[in-house]
Write a protein that holds these residues in place. Sequence first.
Motif, PDB file in Angstrom:
ATOM      1  N   LYS A   1      31.328 -15.098 -38.893  1.00  0.00           N
ATOM      2  CA  LYS A   1      31.635 -13.639 -38.421  1.00  0.00           C
ATOM      3  C   LYS A   1      32.103 -13.868 -37.061  1.00  0.00           C
ATOM      4  N   ASP A   2      32.612 -14.926 -36.823  1.00  0.00           N
ATOM      5  CA  ASP A   2      33.145 -15.342 -35.269  1.00  0.00           C
ATOM      6  C   ASP A   2      32.215 -15.493 -34.381  1.00  0.00           C
ATOM      7  N   THR A   3      32.478 -15.430 -33.195  1.00  0.00           N
ATOM      8  CA  THR A   3      31.666 -15.765 -32.031  1.00  0.00           C
ATOM      9  C   THR A   3      30.802 -14.982 -31.407  1.00  0.00           C
ATOM     10  N   ALA A   4      31.200 -13.634 -31.691  1.00  0.00           N
ATOM     11  CA  ALA A   4      30.450 -12.393 -31.030  1.00  0.00           C
ATOM     12  C   ALA A   4      28.995 -12.347 -31.863  1.00  0.00           C
ATOM     13  N   ALA A   5      28.913 -12.693 -33.191  1.00  0.00           N
ATOM     14  CA  ALA A   5      28.036 -12.566 -33.991  1.00  0.00           C
ATOM     15  C   ALA A   5      27.178 -13.752 -33.799  1.00  0.00           C
ATOM     16  N   ALA A   6      27.774 -15.005 -33.732  1.00  0.00           N
ATOM     17  CA  ALA A   6      27.220 -16.517 -33.580  1.00  0.00           C
ATOM     18  C   ALA A   6      26.330 -16.367 -32.379  1.00  0.00           C
ATOM     19  N   ILE A   7      26.919 -16.083 -31.293  1.00  0.00           N
ATOM     20  CA  ILE A   7      26.410 -16.118 -30.075  1.00  0.00           C
ATOM     21  C   ILE A   7      25.340 -15.009 -29.808  1.00  0.00           C
ATOM     22  N   GLY A   8      25.473 -13.822 -30.273  1.00  0.00           N
ATOM     23  CA  GLY A   8      24.579 -12.955 -30.134  1.00  0.00           C
ATOM     24  C   GLY A   8      23.337 -13.271 -31.012  1.00  0.00           C
ATOM     25  N   TYR A   9      23.304 -13.752 -32.144  1.00  0.00           N
ATOM     26  CA  TYR A   9      22.510 -14.173 -33.295  1.00  0.00           C
ATOM     27  C   TYR A   9      21.560 -15.469 -32.532  1.00  0.00           C
ATOM     28  N   SER A  10      22.336 -16.497 -31.890  1.00  0.00           N
ATOM     29  CA  SER A  10      21.696 -17.511 -31.218  1.00  0.00           C
ATOM     30  C   SER A  10      20.974 -16.877 -30.200  1.00  0.00           C
ATOM     31  N   SER A  11      21.576 -16.270 -29.352  1.00  0.00           N
ATOM     32  CA  SER A  11      20.799 -15.691 -28.108  1.00  0.00           C
ATOM     33  C   SER A  11      19.260 -14.821 -28.431  1.00  0.00           C
ATOM     34  N   LEU A  12      19.380 -14.296 -29.410  1.00  0.00           N
ATOM     35  CA  LEU A  12      18.238 -13.473 -30.138  1.00  0.00           C
ATOM     36  C   LEU A  12      17.220 -14.671 -30.336  1.00  0.00           C
ATOM     37  N   ILE A  13      17.719 -15.536 -31.242  1.00  0.00           N
ATOM     38  CA  ILE A  13      16.672 -16.471 -31.707  1.00  0.00           C
ATOM     39  C   ILE A  13      16.191 -17.201 -30.386  1.00  0.00           C
ATOM     40  N   ILE A  14      16.821 -17.504 -29.631  1.00  0.00           N
ATOM     41  CA  ILE A  14      16.147 -18.204 -28.229  1.00  0.00           C
ATOM     42  C   ILE A  14      15.220 -17.411 -27.645  1.00  0.00           C
ATOM     43  N   GLN A  15      15.687 -15.993 -27.515  1.00  0.00           N
ATOM     44  CA  GLN A  15      14.775 -15.036 -26.632  1.00  0.00           C
ATOM     45  C   GLN A  15      13.415 -14.986 -27.328  1.00  0.00           C
ATOM     46  N   GLU A  16      13.363 -14.789 -28.795  1.00  0.00           N
ATOM     47  CA  GLU A  16      12.190 -14.670 -29.684  1.00  0.00           C
ATOM     48  C   GLU A  16      11.406 -16.064 -29.550  1.00  0.00           C
ATOM     49  N   ARG A  17      12.075 -17.107 -29.429  1.00  0.00           N
ATOM     50  CA  ARG A  17      11.363 -18.388 -29.363  1.00  0.00           C
ATOM     51  C   ARG A  17      10.523 -18.643 -28.242  1.00  0.00           C
ATOM     52  N   LEU A  18      11.372 -18.397 -27.122  1.00  0.00           N
ATOM     53  CA  LEU A  18      10.998 -18.742 -25.862  1.00  0.00           C
ATOM     54  C   LEU A  18      10.255 -17.601 -24.853  1.00  0.00           C
ATOM     55  N   LYS A  19      10.178 -16.610 -25.392  1.00  0.00           N
ATOM     56  CA  LYS A  19       9.757 -15.215 -24.677  1.00  0.00           C
ATOM     57  C   LYS A  19       8.351 -15.624 -23.998  1.00  0.00           C
ATOM     58  N   ASN A  20       7.377 -16.303 -24.982  1.00  0.00           N
ATOM     59  CA  ASN A  20       6.008 -16.383 -24.510  1.00  0.00           C
ATOM     60  C   ASN A  20       5.802 -17.657 -23.683  1.00  0.00           C
ATOM     61  N   LYS A  21       6.917 -18.374 -23.425  1.00  0.00           N
ATOM     62  CA  LYS A  21       6.786 -19.610 -22.592  1.00  0.00           C
ATOM     63  C   LYS A  21       7.211 -19.407 -21.176  1.00  0.00           C
ATOM     64  N   LEU A  22       7.819 -18.276 -20.835  1.00  0.00           N
ATOM     65  CA  LEU A  22       8.171 -17.772 -19.600  1.00  0.00           C
ATOM     66  C   LEU A  22       7.079 -17.635 -18.469  1.00  0.00           C
ATOM     67  N   GLN A  23       7.438 -18.292 -17.268  1.00  0.00           N
ATOM     68  CA  GLN A  23       6.501 -17.925 -16.310  1.00  0.00           C
ATOM     69  C   GLN A  23       6.877 -16.604 -15.638  1.00  0.00           C
ATOM     70  N   LEU A  24       5.767 -16.174 -14.898  1.00  0.00           N
ATOM     71  CA  LEU A  24       6.113 -14.735 -14.278  1.00  0.00           C
ATOM     72  C   LEU A  24       7.520 -14.585 -13.339  1.00  0.00           C
ATOM     73  N   GLY A  25       8.320 -13.679 -13.880  1.00  0.00           N
ATOM     74  CA  GLY A  25       9.488 -13.413 -13.220  1.00  0.00           C
ATOM     75  C   GLY A  25      10.681 -14.437 -13.598  1.00  0.00           C
ATOM     76  N   GLU A  26      10.389 -15.439 -14.552  1.00  0.00           N
ATOM     77  CA  GLU A  26      11.365 -16.207 -15.044  1.00  0.00           C
ATOM     78  C   GLU A  26      12.229 -15.624 -16.073  1.00  0.00           C
ATOM     79  N   ARG A  27      13.543 -16.090 -16.045  1.00  0.00           N
ATOM     80  CA  ARG A  27      14.686 -15.671 -17.008  1.00  0.00           C
ATOM     81  C   ARG A  27      14.993 -16.750 -17.739  1.00  0.00           C
TER      82      ARG A  27
END
Length: 358
Positions: A84-110
């Motif tokens: 479905k082109d790059t908007a869906a692809a990049i948003g979906y991948s960003s969503l997975i990255i966020q869910e995968r790494l959110k518990n590994k972030l240090q305080l204040g880290e982005r």
Amino acid sequence: MLTAIIMAGGSGERFWPLSTKEKPKQLLKIFSDKTMIRETVDRILPIIRPENIFIGTNIIQSEGIEKELPDIPKENIIVEPVFKDTAAAIGYSSLIIQERLKNKLQLGERIEVVVLASDHLIEKECDFRKAIQIGSREARENPAIITLGIKPTKPETGYGYIEVRDEKIELNKISKVKKFREKPSYEVAENYLASGRYLWNSGMFIFTIETIFENFKELMKEHMDIFNQIREEIDGKIQGIELSNRVKPYFDKFEKISIDFGIMEYSKDVRVIPVDIGWNDIGSFNALEEIFDKDESKNIVKGRKINSLDSKNNIILSENLNISLLGIEDLVIVEHNGELLISKKDRTQDIKKIIKNK
């Protein structure tokens, strides 16, 4: 935390017969003994750990990519169920990255994300990594989307352009984007080059997870609503094709649109880093003329040697056939796995049309 999304879902049409849907350009060894996607990953490993590199692809190519990149965690191969082109692809991948790494972030880290193509050539790798680090820092400190703009070397009509607000472009200095421009005519491209205020659009982006989703909320609300539905399906226990099958009903709802048209052209704060990194998107066989040496008749010959008489300015790639040329000019001749392509150079962008007739 710097992460990468490498877009690797190309269909391989413009490099047929060398490439196919199952083995597209990114899985070919064109310029070295490494595939292009292997080169892409190796290029960023000095600044991004393997566990933070994610590959966006499709079901057809996922197995080949897993085999090619054994150092990338299998769960980091993100399989899109529908293109479905790059908007869906990049948003979906960003969503997975966020869910995968959110518990590994240090305080204040982005989480900063750099979006890369899997099949571009970049000769000045150190300069490229320097630009990524500059962009990552800028994205972390400001709610902006950063893109890399290539300093043009000629009036190219095959690329989109980025107009900067500064009167003069300075390499590796962040500038604000005035406007994205579509692929121009040759005359317009000459004017762009002469003005000194235009860059080639490389299609490489850097942003934080928060910034990209704020842009989706504002500019592509329907996409964002679907992402929120998909988020409920990501539980960390399923991945790959299984996750792809689960989210397919949601993907079917996406409008097919690129991130360029959906977000980049309308975002309130897009910035560009002008770079000179020896970049080439290898968009067609003609791009090989900028990479490989030519013989005395200005032919590019890869694979078997040719027998040539009064033939010049050709591109010939042959694995198995002995090819003889007589009075031939400005052709592309490619032989691979029993298939033979003969095309005028100025028609190589139409190769995908002839494949549809096979």
